[in-house]
Design a protein around this motif. Structure first.
Motif, PDB file in Angstrom:
ATOM      1  N   LEU A 150       0.814  -1.218   0.000  1.00  0.00           N
ATOM      2  CA  LEU A 150       0.000   0.000   0.000  1.00  0.00           C
ATOM      3  C   LEU A 150       0.847   1.267   0.000  1.00  0.00           C
ATOM      4  O   LEU A 150       0.708   2.117  -0.879  1.00  0.00           O
ATOM      5  N   TYR A 151       1.734   1.412   0.974  1.00  0.00           N
ATOM      6  CA  TYR A 151       2.543   2.614   1.083  1.00  0.00           C
ATOM      7  C   TYR A 151       3.974   2.363   0.608  1.00  0.00           C
ATOM      8  O   TYR A 151       4.483   1.256   0.710  1.00  0.00           O
ATOM      9  N   PHE A 152       4.600   3.415   0.092  1.00  0.00           N
ATOM     10  CA  PHE A 152       5.997   3.439  -0.342  1.00  0.00           C
ATOM     11  C   PHE A 152       6.252   2.647  -1.624  1.00  0.00           C
ATOM     12  O   PHE A 152       7.393   2.566  -2.080  1.00  0.00           O
ATOM     13  N   ASN A 153       5.199   2.076  -2.238  1.00  0.00           N
ATOM     14  CA  ASN A 153       5.412   1.438  -3.538  1.00  0.00           C
ATOM     15  C   ASN A 153       5.754   2.487  -4.592  1.00  0.00           C
ATOM     16  O   ASN A 153       6.591   2.257  -5.455  1.00  0.00           O
ATOM     17  N   ASP A 154       5.106   3.664  -4.507  1.00  0.00           N
ATOM     18  CA  ASP A 154       5.398   4.726  -5.458  1.00  0.00           C
ATOM     19  C   ASP A 154       6.760   5.363  -5.185  1.00  0.00           C
ATOM     20  O   ASP A 154       7.488   5.730  -6.113  1.00  0.00           O
ATOM     21  N   VAL A 155       7.124   5.491  -3.890  1.00  0.00           N
ATOM     22  CA  VAL A 155       8.426   6.054  -3.536  1.00  0.00           C
ATOM     23  C   VAL A 155       9.540   5.162  -4.089  1.00  0.00           C
ATOM     24  O   VAL A 155      10.494   5.638  -4.723  1.00  0.00           O
ATOM     25  N   ASP A 156       9.382   3.873  -3.861  1.00  0.00           N
ATOM     26  CA  ASP A 156      10.376   2.919  -4.367  1.00  0.00           C
ATOM     27  C   ASP A 156      10.432   2.934  -5.892  1.00  0.00           C
ATOM     28  O   ASP A 156      11.513   2.935  -6.493  1.00  0.00           O
ATOM     29  N   PHE A 157       9.274   2.974  -6.534  1.00  0.00           N
ATOM     30  CA  PHE A 157       9.192   2.960  -7.998  1.00  0.00           C
ATOM     31  C   PHE A 157       9.888   4.183  -8.601  1.00  0.00           C
ATOM     32  O   PHE A 157      10.693   4.068  -9.528  1.00  0.00           O
ATOM     33  N   LEU A 158       9.605   5.354  -8.063  1.00  0.00           N
ATOM     34  CA  LEU A 158      10.188   6.576  -8.597  1.00  0.00           C
ATOM     35  C   LEU A 158      11.684   6.686  -8.253  1.00  0.00           C
ATOM     36  O   LEU A 158      12.464   7.236  -9.044  1.00  0.00           O
ATOM     37  N   TYR A 159      12.064   6.173  -7.089  1.00  0.00           N
ATOM     38  CA  TYR A 159      13.487   6.176  -6.715  1.00  0.00           C
ATOM     39  C   TYR A 159      14.288   5.326  -7.698  1.00  0.00           C
ATOM     40  O   TYR A 159      15.359   5.724  -8.170  1.00  0.00           O
ATOM     41  N   ARG A 160      13.741   4.149  -8.054  1.00  0.00           N
ATOM     42  CA  ARG A 160      14.427   3.283  -9.020  1.00  0.00           C
ATOM     43  C   ARG A 160      14.437   3.917 -10.412  1.00  0.00           C
ATOM     44  O   ARG A 160      15.391   3.766 -11.165  1.00  0.00           O
ATOM     45  N   MET A 161      13.346   4.640 -10.742  1.00  0.00           N
ATOM     46  CA  MET A 161      13.281   5.318 -12.036  1.00  0.00           C
ATOM     47  C   MET A 161      14.377   6.366 -12.151  1.00  0.00           C
ATOM     48  O   MET A 161      15.050   6.484 -13.189  1.00  0.00           O
ATOM     49  N   LYS A 162      14.573   7.127 -11.079  1.00  0.00           N
ATOM     50  CA  LYS A 162      15.637   8.146 -11.070  1.00  0.00           C
ATOM     51  C   LYS A 162      17.020   7.497 -11.228  1.00  0.00           C
ATOM     52  O   LYS A 162      17.875   7.998 -11.960  1.00  0.00           O
ATOM     53  N   LYS A 163      17.216   6.393 -10.534  1.00  0.00           N
ATOM     54  CA  LYS A 163      18.525   5.738 -10.580  1.00  0.00           C
ATOM     55  C   LYS A 163      18.816   5.154 -11.965  1.00  0.00           C
ATOM     56  O   LYS A 163      19.981   4.993 -12.348  1.00  0.00           O
ATOM     57  N   LYS A 164      17.756   4.867 -12.714  1.00  0.00           N
ATOM     58  CA  LYS A 164      17.927   4.352 -14.076  1.00  0.00           C
ATOM     59  C   LYS A 164      18.192   5.473 -15.076  1.00  0.00           C
ATOM     60  O   LYS A 164      18.421   5.210 -16.262  1.00  0.00           O
ATOM     61  N   GLY A 165      18.118   6.722 -14.614  1.00  0.00           N
ATOM     62  CA  GLY A 165      18.411   7.837 -15.504  1.00  0.00           C
ATOM     63  C   GLY A 165      17.200   8.517 -16.118  1.00  0.00           C
ATOM     64  O   GLY A 165      17.342   9.476 -16.897  1.00  0.00           O
ATOM     65  N   TRP A 166      16.005   8.053 -15.792  1.00  0.00           N
ATOM     66  CA  TRP A 166      14.800   8.708 -16.292  1.00  0.00           C
ATOM     67  C   TRP A 166      14.527   9.975 -15.484  1.00  0.00           C
ATOM     68  O   TRP A 166      14.878  10.060 -14.321  1.00  0.00           O
ATOM     69  N   LYS A 167      13.860  10.952 -16.109  1.00  0.00           N
ATOM     70  CA  LYS A 167      13.484  12.188 -15.419  1.00  0.00           C
ATOM     71  C   LYS A 167      12.004  12.163 -15.047  1.00  0.00           C
ATOM     72  O   LYS A 167      11.183  11.577 -15.766  1.00  0.00           O
ATOM     73  N   ILE A 168      11.702  12.813 -13.949  1.00  0.00           N
ATOM     74  CA  ILE A 168      10.328  12.889 -13.453  1.00  0.00           C
ATOM     75  C   ILE A 168       9.945  14.365 -13.383  1.00  0.00           C
ATOM     76  O   ILE A 168      10.687  15.171 -12.806  1.00  0.00           O
ATOM     77  N   PHE A 169       8.807  14.708 -13.968  1.00  0.00           N
ATOM     78  CA  PHE A 169       8.427  16.112 -14.072  1.00  0.00           C
ATOM     79  C   PHE A 169       7.102  16.394 -13.366  1.00  0.00           C
ATOM     80  O   PHE A 169       6.216  15.533 -13.289  1.00  0.00           O
ATOM     81  N   PHE A 170       6.993  17.646 -12.900  1.00  0.00           N
ATOM     82  CA  PHE A 170       5.736  18.191 -12.372  1.00  0.00           C
ATOM     83  C   PHE A 170       5.234  19.216 -13.381  1.00  0.00           C
ATOM     84  O   PHE A 170       5.953  20.159 -13.723  1.00  0.00           O
ATOM     85  N   LEU A 171       4.002  19.032 -13.869  1.00  0.00           N
ATOM     86  CA  LEU A 171       3.436  19.903 -14.899  1.00  0.00           C
ATOM     87  C   LEU A 171       2.236  20.653 -14.324  1.00  0.00           C
ATOM     88  O   LEU A 171       1.138  20.094 -14.225  1.00  0.00           O
ATOM     89  N   PRO A 172       2.388  21.934 -13.941  1.00  0.00           N
ATOM     90  CA  PRO A 172       1.298  22.662 -13.280  1.00  0.00           C
ATOM     91  C   PRO A 172       0.125  22.996 -14.198  1.00  0.00           C
ATOM     92  O   PRO A 172      -0.975  23.267 -13.708  1.00  0.00           O
ATOM     93  N   GLN A 173       0.346  22.981 -15.518  1.00  0.00           N
ATOM     94  CA  GLN A 173      -0.744  23.294 -16.442  1.00  0.00           C
ATOM     95  C   GLN A 173      -1.795  22.184 -16.505  1.00  0.00           C
ATOM     96  O   GLN A 173      -2.927  22.413 -16.932  1.00  0.00           O
ATOM     97  N   ALA A 174      -1.416  20.982 -16.088  1.00  0.00           N
ATOM     98  CA  ALA A 174      -2.367  19.865 -15.997  1.00  0.00           C
ATOM     99  C   ALA A 174      -2.866  19.789 -14.563  1.00  0.00           C
ATOM    100  O   ALA A 174      -2.072  19.804 -13.616  1.00  0.00           O
ATOM    101  N   ARG A 175      -4.198  19.688 -14.393  1.00  0.00           N
ATOM    102  CA  ARG A 175      -4.759  19.742 -13.040  1.00  0.00           C
ATOM    103  C   ARG A 175      -5.767  18.616 -12.823  1.00  0.00           C
ATOM    104  O   ARG A 175      -6.497  18.236 -13.745  1.00  0.00           O
ATOM    105  N   ALA A 176      -5.796  18.136 -11.590  1.00  0.00           N
ATOM    106  CA  ALA A 176      -6.759  17.107 -11.205  1.00  0.00           C
ATOM    107  C   ALA A 176      -7.172  17.337  -9.754  1.00  0.00           C
ATOM    108  O   ALA A 176      -6.426  17.932  -8.974  1.00  0.00           O
ATOM    109  N   VAL A 177      -8.357  16.864  -9.412  1.00  0.00           N
ATOM    110  CA  VAL A 177      -8.876  16.989  -8.047  1.00  0.00           C
ATOM    111  C   VAL A 177      -8.683  15.656  -7.338  1.00  0.00           C
ATOM    112  O   VAL A 177      -9.019  14.595  -7.880  1.00  0.00           O
TER     113      VAL A 177
END
Length: 589
Positions: free
Chosen positions: A199-226
């Motif tokens: 349940l928890y920390f699956n996304d933290v682990d996933f994104l941490y591994r993504m960063k270590k593989k050299g992929w970039k992660i972006f925050f796009l403020p023009q896209a919005r969700a509730v």
């Protein structure tokens, strides 16, 4: 013929999300993207939500899990079934706002180095939801307690990221995965989510591994969700939810920082303390509700909210009709006891009368009027106002000349002829110390007050401002469709400040138009119950600070705010009682 592969697959993992699941799926289809598929993975729900969703949207792919094996398993199962080039991981308690998905896809398609892109998340009440964090490195955990005292310190608040600018595109570490667009190639390269994190920390682990593989992660403020934060996890018992969270932290450190594992165990010691604290269940008011398109008819709808306005109400209505324009007038009555709304209906039978039945507050009454209004523009007008000749025409012309303005305020004039400070900057902590207290009399020209009231400007020229008074506020229909209704959390006061803040959040301008002039008698209705209104006034200001700036504020700052508002309320009540006493003494002489 081989079936064409969709550009994007939306994977929704559901567990007893109820009606929110239907809203979520509806918002996906309303994105207007034909080249997509929806995969719904149901984690053994017992509320029938998945079955109802399939009935509403038969085109979705439904995967029924025999038992709830956790979010990570659900995501992996859904992605294996999905065919899209991009995968949108979407919680069922998320509603996509217009153009959210298309903007995420456009950015990801033009930035091949992006492994994941996250939108700006908003609370149902329209405020920003802090959704970006740093990775929980050992130093970040050690400094976490100090981040509550120094939230703007970039070193100490590295994990909570309370200094982050949510208005700018940025490369980030750990955005919330409630709504996350992932490139399929990146997902498959990582082997999906680690199912050891149910349940928890699956996304933290996933994104941490993504960063270590050299992929970039972006925050796009023009896209919005509730995001209705924690709707599914709130179904868990508090102790179970906390234990799963700590278990996720321990697993993350065991996997990535084994030498620092004792630090994670130290945090485990806080579990008993957090477990006995009462779990807050927040009631959400969704401001993002459907508003009809303008389909012709009157250009202007005028909404007057009445509560025992007495003789002021017919004067207000007379001034509206004296303008000679084809306007739709909607009178919303908040359970008045002086029969003023009935007398108004007799005198002006053409008005639309909405009887609220009970006084649900000013915001709720405004929303009731907005929902039935048909005009291209909607003017919120207090019953203690009188429209001066030509004001409507000048307001509408100004609105047409400034399409970037979602809110426009006219010039308000007191019945003594003085121009009222009806447009202001957003309040700060120190504003409450000066405004309406003895400090204002001691230092009437202080920089704090001058900044807040814009008193260094003569209010004779148009300009962009932070917010305008809700006593007379012109709203563009397209603005309301995007930004939403008034937040009914604000029973009375600060609903106009909140609307101005949300306008800025969505990139709309708030404009002041001095050419349109309206007379305003301050406190025409609220003066009838001074003490309750003083309490509501200060409570609304606390709710406003808490809603928009609470997560950025230090503990000291919040305590200072509470103390200041309570002290100011007591002082003003005592002042009111003292004034009444003096007037009574004078009357006996």
């Amino acid at each position: 013929m081989m079936k064409r592969r969709p550009q994007v697959s939306v994977v929704v993992v559901n567990w007893n999300a109820g009606e929110l699941l239907i809203r979520c799926l509806k918002s996906i289809y309303e994105q207007g993207i034909d080249d997509l598929e929806i995969v719904l993975v149901d984690n053994a729900s017992t509320d029938g939500s998945a079955r109802i969703a399939k009935e509403h949207f038969p085109a979705i792919k439904l995967i029924q899990m025999e038992r709830n094996e956790g979010y990570a398993v659900g995501c992996n199962v859904g992605v294996r079934e999905a065919c899209g080039e991009f995968i949108l991981l979407l919680n069922p308690d998320v509603i996509l706002l217009p153009h959210c998905l298309s903007r995420l896809l456009e950015f990801a398609s033009t930035n091949p180095q992006a492994g994941a892109v996250a939108p700006k998340l908003l609370n149902p009440e329209g405020s920003l939801q802090p959704s970006v964090r740093g990775f929980p490195y050992p130093f970040s955990l050690l400094s976490l307690p100090f981040s509550y005292l120094f939230p703007q310190n970039r070193l100490l608040a590295r994990y909570r990221m309370t200094f982050f600018d949510y208005d700018k595109l940025a490369e980030v570490e750990q955005p919330m995965s409630s709504c996350l667009l992932v490139r399929r190639v990146a997902y498959e390269e990582l082997g999906g989510m680690d199912e050891n994190f149910p349940l928890y920390f699956n996304d933290v682990d996933f994104l941490y591994r993504m960063k270590k593989k050299g992929w970039k992660i972006f925050f796009l403020p023009q896209a919005r969700a509730v995001h209705f934060l924690g709707v599914s996890t709130s179904l868990l018992r508090n102790i179970s939810r906390l234990w799963l969270s700590y278990k996720g932290l321990l697993g993350f450190y065991r996997k990535h920082f084994p030498l620092w594992l004792p630090l994670a165990y130290i945090f485990l010691l806080t579990l008993p303390i957090r477990a006995v604290l009462p779990k807050r269940r927040k009631k959400h008011f969704l401001v993002f509700q459907p508003i009809e398109e303008y389909r012709g008819g009157p250009r202007l709808s005028v909404i007057v909210v009445n509560w025992n306005a007495g003789e002021y109400l017919p004067r207000c209505l007379s001034s509206i009709y004296n303008e000679g324009m084809d306007v739709e007038v909607i009178l919303v009555d908040n359970a008045s006891t002086d029969r003023s709304e009935r007398e108004a209906k007799k005198r002006f039978p053409q008005i639309k009368l909405i009887q609220m039945g009970e006084n649900k507050g000013y915001s709720a009454a405004c929303n009731a009027g907005i929902k039935v209004a048909t005009g291209q523009f909607i003017l919120i007008l207090n019953p203690d106002t009188e429209v001066l000749p030509g004001a409507f025409e000048k307001l509408l012309n100004f609105a047409l000349e400034h399409p970037e303005a979602g809110i426009i305020g006219p010039q308000l004039i007191g019945f003594d002829g003085k121009v009222q400070m009806s447009c202001r900057r957003f309040p700060k902590y120190e504003t409450g110390l000066f405004r309406g207290t003895f400090l204002e009399r001691l230092m009437p020209k202080s920089r704090t007050l001058s900044r807040y009231l814009l008193s260094g400007w003569d209010h004779s020229t148009p300009r962009a401002v932070d917010w305008v008074s809700g006593a007379a506020m012109l709203l563009r229909r397209e603005f309301l469709k995007e930004v939403g209704l008034f937040d009914e959390t604000f029973y009375m006061y600060c609903e106009d400040v909140d609307m101005g803040m949300r306008a800025r959040e969505f990139g709309w301008k708030v404009m002041y138009c001095p050419y349109a002039r309206i007379k305003h008698r301050i406190g025409g209705s609220s003066d009838k119950k001074v003490i309750p209104m003083l309490v509501k006034f200060h409570l609304s200001h606390y709710l406003f600070f808490k809603k928009h700036w609470g997560w950025r504020t230090s503990l000291f700052g919040e305590l200072f705010l509470i103390f200041g508002l309570v002290a100011r309320t007591i002082l003003l009540i005592l002042k009111n009682r003292w004034d009444i006493f003096l007037n009574m003494i004078k009357g006996k002489r």
